[in-house]
Write a protein that holds these residues in place. Sequence first.
Motif, PDB file in Angstrom:
ATOM      1  N   ASN A 234      -4.924 -14.447 -27.281  1.00 34.52           N
ATOM      2  CA  ASN A 234      -3.588 -14.981 -27.071  1.00 34.52           C
ATOM      3  C   ASN A 234      -3.455 -16.400 -27.616  1.00 34.52           C
ATOM      4  O   ASN A 234      -2.606 -17.154 -27.191  1.00 34.52           O
TER       5      ASN A 234
ATOM      6  N   GLU B  62      -0.958 -15.332 -17.430  1.00 35.08           N
ATOM      7  CA  GLU B  62      -2.162 -15.293 -18.250  1.00 35.08           C
ATOM      8  C   GLU B  62      -1.830 -15.128 -19.733  1.00 35.08           C
ATOM      9  O   GLU B  62      -2.495 -15.681 -20.595  1.00 35.08           O
ATOM     10  N   ALA B  63      -0.761 -14.387 -20.023  1.00 30.20           N
ATOM     11  CA  ALA B  63      -0.363 -14.158 -21.419  1.00 30.20           C
ATOM     12  C   ALA B  63       0.065 -15.443 -22.100  1.00 30.20           C
ATOM     13  O   ALA B  63      -0.134 -15.608 -23.308  1.00 30.20           O
ATOM     14  N   THR B  64       0.632 -16.367 -21.344  1.00 30.28           N
ATOM     15  CA  THR B  64       1.147 -17.601 -21.934  1.00 30.28           C
ATOM     16  C   THR B  64       0.256 -18.811 -21.688  1.00 30.28           C
ATOM     17  O   THR B  64       0.599 -19.917 -22.097  1.00 30.28           O
TER      18      THR B  64
ATOM     19  N   CYS C 209      -4.357  -9.480 -21.376  1.00 37.93           N
ATOM     20  CA  CYS C 209      -3.862 -10.310 -20.271  1.00 37.93           C
ATOM     21  C   CYS C 209      -3.571  -9.400 -19.080  1.00 37.93           C
ATOM     22  O   CYS C 209      -3.346  -8.210 -19.235  1.00 37.93           O
ATOM     23  N   HIS C 210      -3.575 -10.011 -17.893  1.00 40.72           N
ATOM     24  CA  HIS C 210      -3.384  -9.247 -16.667  1.00 40.72           C
ATOM     25  C   HIS C 210      -2.220  -9.775 -15.842  1.00 40.72           C
ATOM     26  O   HIS C 210      -2.063  -9.404 -14.687  1.00 40.72           O
ATOM     27  N   SER C 211      -1.404 -10.649 -16.457  1.00 36.14           N
ATOM     28  CA  SER C 211      -0.200 -11.176 -15.826  1.00 36.14           C
ATOM     29  C   SER C 211       0.605 -11.902 -16.894  1.00 36.14           C
ATOM     30  O   SER C 211       0.080 -12.238 -17.965  1.00 36.14           O
TER      31      SER C 211
ATOM     32  N   CYS D 224       1.241  -6.700 -22.884  1.00 35.78           N
ATOM     33  CA  CYS D 224      -0.176  -7.076 -22.917  1.00 35.78           C
ATOM     34  C   CYS D 224      -1.008  -5.852 -23.276  1.00 35.78           C
ATOM     35  O   CYS D 224      -1.371  -5.056 -22.401  1.00 35.78           O
TER      36      CYS D 224
ATOM     37  N   ILE E 100      -0.224  -9.547 -28.025  1.00 34.90           N
ATOM     38  CA  ILE E 100       0.632  -9.988 -26.931  1.00 34.90           C
ATOM     39  C   ILE E 100       1.959 -10.414 -27.541  1.00 34.90           C
ATOM     40  O   ILE E 100       1.986 -11.161 -28.528  1.00 34.90           O
TER      41      ILE E 100
END
Length: 153
Positions: free
Chosen positions: A128, A116-118, A111-113, A106, A143
């Motif tokens: 993203n 969250e990225a997906t 993103c912060h997890s 990330c 990402i």
Amino acid sequence: MRTRPLLFLPALALTLALTGCGGSSAASYGTGERSISVDAGETFTLEVPASSAMGENWYLADPEPDTAVLDYEGRRDDNDAGEDGTQYFDFTASHKGRTTVKLVHCPNGFCHSAAEATAEPASSAAPNAGPVPTATGTPQTRIEYFEYEITVR
């Protein structure tokens, strides 16, 4: 004068323990090493470049590695280097077999997890938007997943 060799044994044992003589440190693998073979009982680390000051982080993504093959020991951060920090993902090879470790990169605070990225983007302009690609090279400014194929012998 008579010496007592047994008195030196505790000091010798302490010296060997403190210097790590006879032991070995965990093997470390970077983003360019995606096919890894280790022995059962061995510890190893996936070492990835991360500048948390610039919003760059890595997370263990789903599906997590097979727990019958690997034990995930956790993530460590080394941010003392400022923009050139490092994150470490530590594992112990528990039993013979194969599994995949999937890390999500990330960059730039996108993103912060891993969740969250997906997640579905709030708008089509979200950074993203679309499926997260699997990286084939070094970390980029998007990402992306980094997959490591782990074989435990």
